[in-house]
Design a protein around this motif. Structure first.
Motif, PDB file in Angstrom:
ATOM      1  N   TRP A   1      45.053  43.149  30.971  1.00  0.00           N
ATOM      2  CA  TRP A   1      45.094  42.350  32.184  1.00  0.00           C
ATOM      3  C   TRP A   1      46.133  41.227  32.137  1.00  0.00           C
ATOM      4  CZ3 TRP A   1      44.997  41.443  36.987  1.00  0.00           C
ATOM      5  CH2 TRP A   1      44.866  40.155  37.494  1.00  0.00           C
ATOM      6  N   PRO A   2      46.303  40.479  31.047  1.00  0.00           N
ATOM      7  CA  PRO A   2      47.318  39.411  31.065  1.00  0.00           C
ATOM      8  C   PRO A   2      48.710  39.923  31.455  1.00  0.00           C
ATOM      9  CG  PRO A   2      45.883  39.120  29.179  1.00  0.00           C
ATOM     10  CD  PRO A   2      45.533  40.455  29.785  1.00  0.00           C
ATOM     11  N   ALA A   3      49.102  41.089  30.937  1.00  0.00           N
ATOM     12  CA  ALA A   3      50.422  41.643  31.284  1.00  0.00           C
ATOM     13  C   ALA A   3      50.455  42.081  32.740  1.00  0.00           C
ATOM     14  CB  ALA A   3      50.744  42.827  30.364  1.00  0.00           C
ATOM     15  N   ILE A   4      49.356  42.668  33.237  1.00  0.00           N
ATOM     16  CA  ILE A   4      49.306  43.072  34.644  1.00  0.00           C
ATOM     17  C   ILE A   4      49.429  41.849  35.544  1.00  0.00           C
ATOM     18  CG2 ILE A   4      47.810  44.083  36.430  1.00  0.00           C
ATOM     19  CD1 ILE A   4      46.638  45.887  34.223  1.00  0.00           C
ATOM     20  N   ALA A   5      48.712  40.770  35.191  1.00  0.00           N
ATOM     21  CA  ALA A   5      48.780  39.539  35.990  1.00  0.00           C
ATOM     22  C   ALA A   5      50.182  38.953  35.965  1.00  0.00           C
ATOM     23  CB  ALA A   5      47.769  38.520  35.466  1.00  0.00           C
ATOM     24  N   GLU A   6      50.836  39.022  34.799  1.00  0.00           N
ATOM     25  CA  GLU A   6      52.189  38.481  34.679  1.00  0.00           C
ATOM     26  C   GLU A   6      53.161  39.239  35.571  1.00  0.00           C
ATOM     27  OE1 GLU A   6      54.734  35.619  33.354  1.00  0.00           O
ATOM     28  OE2 GLU A   6      52.602  35.778  32.840  1.00  0.00           O
ATOM     29  N   GLU A   7      52.896  40.519  35.813  1.00  0.00           N
ATOM     30  CA  GLU A   7      53.754  41.341  36.675  1.00  0.00           C
ATOM     31  C   GLU A   7      53.409  41.178  38.152  1.00  0.00           C
ATOM     32  OE1 GLU A   7      53.230  45.306  35.318  1.00  0.00           O
ATOM     33  OE2 GLU A   7      54.060  44.921  33.323  1.00  0.00           O
ATOM     34  N   GLY A   8      52.446  40.302  38.466  1.00  0.00           N
ATOM     35  CA  GLY A   8      52.072  40.089  39.854  1.00  0.00           C
ATOM     36  C   GLY A   8      50.966  40.996  40.337  1.00  0.00           C
ATOM     37  N   GLY A   9      50.259  41.656  39.402  1.00  0.00           N
ATOM     38  CA  GLY A   9      49.196  42.566  39.793  1.00  0.00           C
ATOM     39  C   GLY A   9      47.929  41.835  40.192  1.00  0.00           C
ATOM     40  N   ASP A  10      47.077  42.527  40.921  1.00  0.00           N
ATOM     41  CA  ASP A  10      45.798  41.978  41.368  1.00  0.00           C
ATOM     42  C   ASP A  10      44.646  42.656  40.628  1.00  0.00           C
ATOM     43  OD1 ASP A  10      46.943  40.215  43.060  1.00  0.00           O
ATOM     44  OD2 ASP A  10      46.566  41.343  44.892  1.00  0.00           O
ATOM     45  N   LEU A  11      43.455  42.122  40.856  1.00  0.00           N
ATOM     46  CA  LEU A  11      42.260  42.651  40.198  1.00  0.00           C
ATOM     47  C   LEU A  11      41.129  42.764  41.207  1.00  0.00           C
ATOM     48  CD1 LEU A  11      40.793  41.965  36.772  1.00  0.00           C
ATOM     49  CD2 LEU A  11      39.371  41.332  38.722  1.00  0.00           C
ATOM     50  N   VAL A  12      40.355  43.835  41.079  1.00  0.00           N
ATOM     51  CA  VAL A  12      39.185  44.055  41.929  1.00  0.00           C
ATOM     52  C   VAL A  12      38.034  44.503  41.038  1.00  0.00           C
ATOM     53  CG1 VAL A  12      38.188  45.411  43.798  1.00  0.00           C
ATOM     54  CG2 VAL A  12      40.591  44.737  43.911  1.00  0.00           C
ATOM     55  N   ASP A  13      36.864  43.888  41.238  1.00  0.00           N
ATOM     56  CA  ASP A  13      35.627  44.360  40.604  1.00  0.00           C
ATOM     57  C   ASP A  13      34.675  44.747  41.728  1.00  0.00           C
ATOM     58  OD1 ASP A  13      33.262  44.839  39.337  1.00  0.00           O
ATOM     59  OD2 ASP A  13      33.195  42.979  38.206  1.00  0.00           O
TER      60      ASP A  13
ATOM     61  N   LEU B   1      29.846  49.788  47.865  1.00  0.00           N
ATOM     62  CA  LEU B   1      30.913  50.522  47.194  1.00  0.00           C
ATOM     63  C   LEU B   1      31.616  51.479  48.149  1.00  0.00           C
ATOM     64  CD1 LEU B   1      32.337  51.042  44.485  1.00  0.00           C
ATOM     65  CD2 LEU B   1      30.604  52.788  44.002  1.00  0.00           C
ATOM     66  N   GLU B   2      30.863  52.038  49.087  1.00  0.00           N
ATOM     67  CA  GLU B   2      31.467  52.968  50.055  1.00  0.00           C
ATOM     68  C   GLU B   2      32.527  52.290  50.925  1.00  0.00           C
ATOM     69  OE1 GLU B   2      28.333  52.605  49.480  1.00  0.00           O
ATOM     70  OE2 GLU B   2      27.537  54.561  48.863  1.00  0.00           O
ATOM     71  N   GLN B   3      32.490  50.951  50.994  1.00  0.00           N
ATOM     72  CA  GLN B   3      33.459  50.206  51.807  1.00  0.00           C
ATOM     73  C   GLN B   3      34.678  49.751  51.015  1.00  0.00           C
ATOM     74  OE1 GLN B   3      30.349  47.289  52.929  1.00  0.00           O
ATOM     75  NE2 GLN B   3      30.866  47.778  55.058  1.00  0.00           N
ATOM     76  N   LEU B   4      34.756  50.137  49.736  1.00  0.00           N
ATOM     77  CA  LEU B   4      35.851  49.665  48.900  1.00  0.00           C
ATOM     78  C   LEU B   4      37.195  50.194  49.392  1.00  0.00           C
ATOM     79  CD1 LEU B   4      36.799  48.208  46.301  1.00  0.00           C
ATOM     80  CD2 LEU B   4      36.442  50.369  45.078  1.00  0.00           C
ATOM     81  N   THR B   5      38.118  49.279  49.642  1.00  0.00           N
ATOM     82  CA  THR B   5      39.491  49.627  50.009  1.00  0.00           C
ATOM     83  C   THR B   5      40.432  48.693  49.268  1.00  0.00           C
ATOM     84  OG1 THR B   5      39.477  48.117  51.908  1.00  0.00           O
ATOM     85  CG2 THR B   5      38.869  50.437  52.319  1.00  0.00           C
ATOM     86  N   ARG B   6      41.676  49.060  49.279  1.00  0.00           N
ATOM     87  CA  ARG B   6      42.706  48.222  48.641  1.00  0.00           C
ATOM     88  C   ARG B   6      43.230  47.233  49.668  1.00  0.00           C
ATOM     89  NH1 ARG B   6      47.911  50.904  45.656  1.00  0.00           N
ATOM     90  NH2 ARG B   6      49.359  49.140  45.752  1.00  0.00           N
ATOM     91  N   GLN B   7      43.033  45.956  49.400  1.00  0.00           N
ATOM     92  CA  GLN B   7      43.464  44.911  50.330  1.00  0.00           C
ATOM     93  C   GLN B   7      44.657  44.137  49.806  1.00  0.00           C
ATOM     94  OE1 GLN B   7      39.504  42.980  50.813  1.00  0.00           O
ATOM     95  NE2 GLN B   7      39.744  43.565  52.952  1.00  0.00           N
ATOM     96  N   SER B   8      45.361  44.710  48.855  1.00  0.00           N
ATOM     97  CA  SER B   8      46.493  44.036  48.229  1.00  0.00           C
ATOM     98  C   SER B   8      47.736  44.899  48.366  1.00  0.00           C
ATOM     99  CB  SER B   8      46.198  43.782  46.745  1.00  0.00           C
ATOM    100  OG  SER B   8      47.367  43.403  46.066  1.00  0.00           O
ATOM    101  N   ASP B   9      48.882  44.242  48.546  1.00  0.00           N
ATOM    102  CA  ASP B   9      50.156  44.953  48.585  1.00  0.00           C
ATOM    103  C   ASP B   9      50.792  45.060  47.198  1.00  0.00           C
ATOM    104  OD1 ASP B   9      50.003  45.232  51.335  1.00  0.00           O
ATOM    105  OD2 ASP B   9      50.956  43.280  51.701  1.00  0.00           O
ATOM    106  N   ALA B  10      50.117  44.518  46.188  1.00  0.00           N
ATOM    107  CA  ALA B  10      50.677  44.532  44.838  1.00  0.00           C
ATOM    108  C   ALA B  10      50.881  45.981  44.377  1.00  0.00           C
ATOM    109  CB  ALA B  10      49.749  43.800  43.875  1.00  0.00           C
TER     110      ALA B  10
ATOM    111  N   LEU C   1      38.792  55.177  44.050  1.00  0.00           N
ATOM    112  CA  LEU C   1      39.975  54.933  43.219  1.00  0.00           C
ATOM    113  C   LEU C   1      41.098  55.893  43.608  1.00  0.00           C
ATOM    114  CD1 LEU C   1      38.381  54.443  39.666  1.00  0.00           C
ATOM    115  CD2 LEU C   1      39.431  52.688  41.101  1.00  0.00           C
ATOM    116  N   ARG C   2      40.768  57.169  43.745  1.00  0.00           N
ATOM    117  CA  ARG C   2      41.799  58.160  44.072  1.00  0.00           C
ATOM    118  C   ARG C   2      42.337  57.958  45.484  1.00  0.00           C
ATOM    119  NH1 ARG C   2      37.865  61.284  41.428  1.00  0.00           N
ATOM    120  NH2 ARG C   2      37.061  62.098  43.402  1.00  0.00           N
ATOM    121  N   GLU C   3      41.473  57.498  46.388  1.00  0.00           N
ATOM    122  CA  GLU C   3      41.882  57.348  47.788  1.00  0.00           C
ATOM    123  C   GLU C   3      42.736  56.103  48.021  1.00  0.00           C
ATOM    124  OE1 GLU C   3      39.778  57.034  52.236  1.00  0.00           O
ATOM    125  OE2 GLU C   3      38.539  57.260  50.419  1.00  0.00           O
ATOM    126  N   HIS C   4      42.418  54.989  47.351  1.00  0.00           N
ATOM    127  CA  HIS C   4      43.032  53.709  47.702  1.00  0.00           C
ATOM    128  C   HIS C   4      43.838  53.037  46.581  1.00  0.00           C
ATOM    129  CE1 HIS C   4      40.837  53.643  51.480  1.00  0.00           C
ATOM    130  NE2 HIS C   4      39.686  53.817  50.837  1.00  0.00           N
TER     131      HIS C   4
END
Length: 740
Positions: free
Chosen positions: A186-198, A293-302, A334-337
């Motif tokens: 995660w530290p490297a992903i964050a450094e690259e501007g990545g986002d996180l979702v739980d 969980l059924e409503q999970l979508t990607r809300q980030s442009d990262a 995960l596969r969809e979004h």
């Protein structure tokens, strides 16, 4: 001073790395903690900055404690007035047992009595017991009738970050959440501007810990209590300086614009998570929302990011079907979004994870309390989706094929023979199989830690172009069905590498960036190995006898290790009694690894130095200096090239120049042990006429490598005792021209 930092099982390598970042030296990893050396500042930094540590312990004494009287006398031998006020408060944590002390409560009472009696005798006053936030917390551990007494500088478990207002059922410990995130990169992903979702965040521990990492916030910054606050040795000015530094680092990163998201279907969990976010002062950074969980979508442009979660484990009867559907939904979302992102699932029920429908790239064993869990890591890419490729035949079916059965029989026979031999020789890391059947062209090595932990590395030799690729794939599938079954190894402990004809320098190419190390044992020594990041593990098993020979020759000698790699020969030399050593390699990564190996064996010290340099260039620089060595180990790569090198290196072409330069640094009567793994190597005896040469290749060939006698060449070289010979070395050969 020496400190011991405890941590959850399975994360000692992460804790050791954190301690080195805090300035610690000579870190030595154990299953439940890390021993290290450093100043009081290092210990304070560990309390403030370690994300995976549980406690930071400062040892005060160690003594025999087979009986209650020995325990009492040992505790009483420590001057407790140096550490606490006679009217202060204490708490005692007692663990372990000895032949005469079998109850921890009794051991704690005996410890308390010894401390109280000492104060009464000396001052007429006594400290009182206070279990919550005492002035001084004392840790006593019994092991093999010996007690170690330590001051608990953390005072309370470091997983308590002071932001958790309330939790939910079975909350994820902060230290475990941090370990999960570090394992996922995660530290490297964050450094690259990545986002996180739980998507199943519970009380929000994972997104909160992720935010603390991304914003460079010390995990202990919110805590008001540590075990050293009431300690008489506490340096208040130093602590104030470190707190101010941590606050400045937090402010410097405050401008980062990130939004980490946590969702949960449980309204109570969501309310707890929002409250925890507020207490962690992460409003606007961590967004918590009630969402199924059924409503999970990607809300980030990262373009990159991490979906990480700790779903329910399904310990109750009747939950399996519901949870299987939940894991299936997670995989579908995960596969969809989230294609192109990383994903990770920490589960106490690994079979359920198959329902995600994505093949895990890596797995790690971690413990959530007493529950053994698997951290499964995925790349959300179509190539890893289950069903996108034709599934291979069932493993049991593959093992029934005639060729697979012959391979299994050979492997079974080899394993029995090699295990019996390894047990007699006290060998834990050895080769089991080396292309014994040409159609199954694999090298199979077992690595063990001496305590029952095992890993298996399979190196597949690339088939020649004359072999039908389809047939090669079929045999590979058969072998990979047979190997874990016959060796009784779990899939996550099996590592596969393909060995091709090496190009120049390829033996040092990096393959991954996991930075995960395991500790293995080779006779009396322990070594850190890496099964994922490099073609080689860090321990060349075929050099086992060569290392032992170096150790036997090293007593009372000044030792030089050139092209040192991970410093395993230096460990043997230092352990064998070398008065000093110099370890030279061009790679900073390998030198740090070598330092770690020395520390693992309690051999590090100022007499053992390390030099980062091109070995040939370094040898030339030393010619006009007075320093000399009695014993050298030189094990160069077959080929090497780097922008940092003055010239490319080829062991066949350049070994005369290399050895002649080294000879100029030999003390009178000095010896060079020279080896390499070039299978077609031929020693230029004419070019090395100044040396007496003994070929010890056969002598240093271990039993488990007898099928491949050309695995390495090895020689012992001594300068002939004539002035003409010495002149030949110092003038002709070292020039690097002439004969070559």
């Amino acid at each position: 001073m020496q400190i011991f930092v405890s941590c959850p099982p399975g994360v000692a390598d992460l804790t050791a790395a954190e301690l080195r970042n805090c300035g610690a030296t000579q870190t030595r990893e154990f299953k439940l903690g890390v021993q290290a050396e450093g100043s009081l500042e290092v210990a304070y930094r560990a309390c403030l900055w370690s994300r995976t540590a549980s406690r930071v312990l400062l040892p005060l004494g160690s003594f025999p404690a087979a009986t209650q009287d020995q325990l009492y006398q040992g505790i009483a031998s420590i001057d407790w007035q140096q550490h606490m006020n006679p009217k202060g408060t204490i708490a005692i944590d007692f663990g372990g047992a000895s032949s005469g002390i079998t109850h921890t409560h009794f051991g704690a009472l005996k410890t308390k009595d010894a401390i109280v009696d000492q104060f009464r005798e000396r001052t007429g006053e006594r400290p009182s017991v206070q279990l919550e936030q005492p002035d001084v917390r004392i840790d006593v551990r019994l092991d093999r009738d010996r007690a170690t007494v330590s001051l608990d500088l953390s005072g309370d478990s470091l997983h308590r970050r002071a932001y958790r207002a309330r939790g939910v059922a079975a909350p994820l410990k902060e230290t475990l959440a941090a370990a999960v995130l570090l394992r996922c990169g995660w530290p490297a992903i964050a450094e690259e501007g990545g986002d996180l979702v739980d998507p199943m965040c519970g009380s929000g521990t994972l997104p909160i810990e992720a935010a603390l990492m991304a914003l460079d916030i010390a995990p202990g910054l919110l805590r008001s209590y540590f075990g050293f606050i009431g300690w008489r040795g506490h340096d208040r000015a130093l602590w104030a300086k470190l707190i101010e530094e941590a606050r400045a680092r937090r402010e410097a990163a405050a401008s980062k614009r990130i939004t980490l998201r946590g969702y949960d279907t449980d309204a109570l969990a969501v309310r707890a998570a929002i409250e925890n976010v507020e207490r962690a002062r992460l409003r606007g950074v961590v967004h918590i929302e009630r969402r199924d969980l059924e409503q999970l979508t990607r809300q980030s442009d990262a373009p990159t990011g991490l979906v990480v979660t700790n779903p329910p484990y399904g310990e109750r009867i009747g939950e399996q079907e519901r949870l299987q559907a939940l894991y299936q939904t997670l995989g579908a979302k995960l596969r969809e979004h989230f294609e192109g992102w990383k994903a990770a699932v920490l589960t106490g029920n690994p079979p359920l994870a198959k329902s995600v429908g994505i093949n895990a790239r890596r797995t790690h064993t971690l413990f959530n309390g007493r529950i053994e869990c698997r951290l499964l890591r995925f790349d959300v890419t179509p190539g890893d989706y289950v069903g996108e490729r034709k599934p291979p035949p069932d493993a049991a079916e593959l093992r029934e094929r005639p060729g697979a059965q012959m391979f299994a029989n050979r492997l079974r026979k080899n394993l029995k023979t090699m295990q019996d031999w390894a047990r007699r020789e006290n060998v834990d890391c050895f080769r089991i199989y080396d292309a014994d059947m040409p159609e199954y062209a694999f090298a199979i090595d077992q690595y063990g830690d001496g305590e029952g932990e095992r890993w298996v590395v399979v190196q597949e030799y690339a088939p020649p172009k004359s072999i039908d690729p389809k047939a090669a794939r079929q045999r590979r599938n058969e072998a990979l069905a047979v190997i874990p079954h016959e060796l009784a190894i779990e899939p996550e402990r099996l590592f596969i590498r393909e060995r091709r004809q090496q190009k120049e320098g390829a033996q040092y190419e990096k393959l991954d960036n996991e930075r995960e190390y395991q500790l293995v044992r080779e006779q009396p020594y322990r070594f850190a190995v890496n099964f994922t990041d490099y073609l080689d593990t860090g321990l060349f098993l075929d050099h086992r006898l060569t290392r032992r020979l170096v150790g036997e020759m090293a007593r009372g000698k000044r030792f030089l290790n050139l092209f040192a790699y991970t410093g395993t020969a230096t460990v043997y030399a230092a352990g064998g009694g070398a008065t000093s050593s110099t370890t030279v390699d061009m790679s900073r990564t390998y030198l740090d690894w070598a330092k770690r190996n020395l520390a693992l064996n309690d051999l590090a010290g100022p007499e053992h130095g390390f030099v980062q340099s091109d070995c040939l260039a370094w040898l030339k620089e030393q010619r006009d200096k007075s320093r000399r060595w009695d014993l050298m180990f030189i094990d160069p790569p077959t080929h090497s090239r780097s922008k940092r090198m003055e010239q490319d290196f080829d062991v066949q072409r350049d070994h005369v120049q290399l050895l002649s330069l080294a000879a100029q640094l030999l003390a009178p009567g000095g010896v060079i042990v020279f080896s390499n793994n070039y299978t077609r190597f031929r020693l230029d005896r004419e070019g090395l006429a100044a040396f007496e040469v003994e070929d010890i290749g056969r002598r240093t060939l271990p039993r488990d490598f007898e099928r491949n006698p050309r695995i390495h060449a090895c020689y012992v070289l001594k300068l002939r005792d004539t002035s003409d010979a010495v002149a030949g070395v110092t003038e002709d050969s070292a020039g690097g021209a002439g004969r070559h």
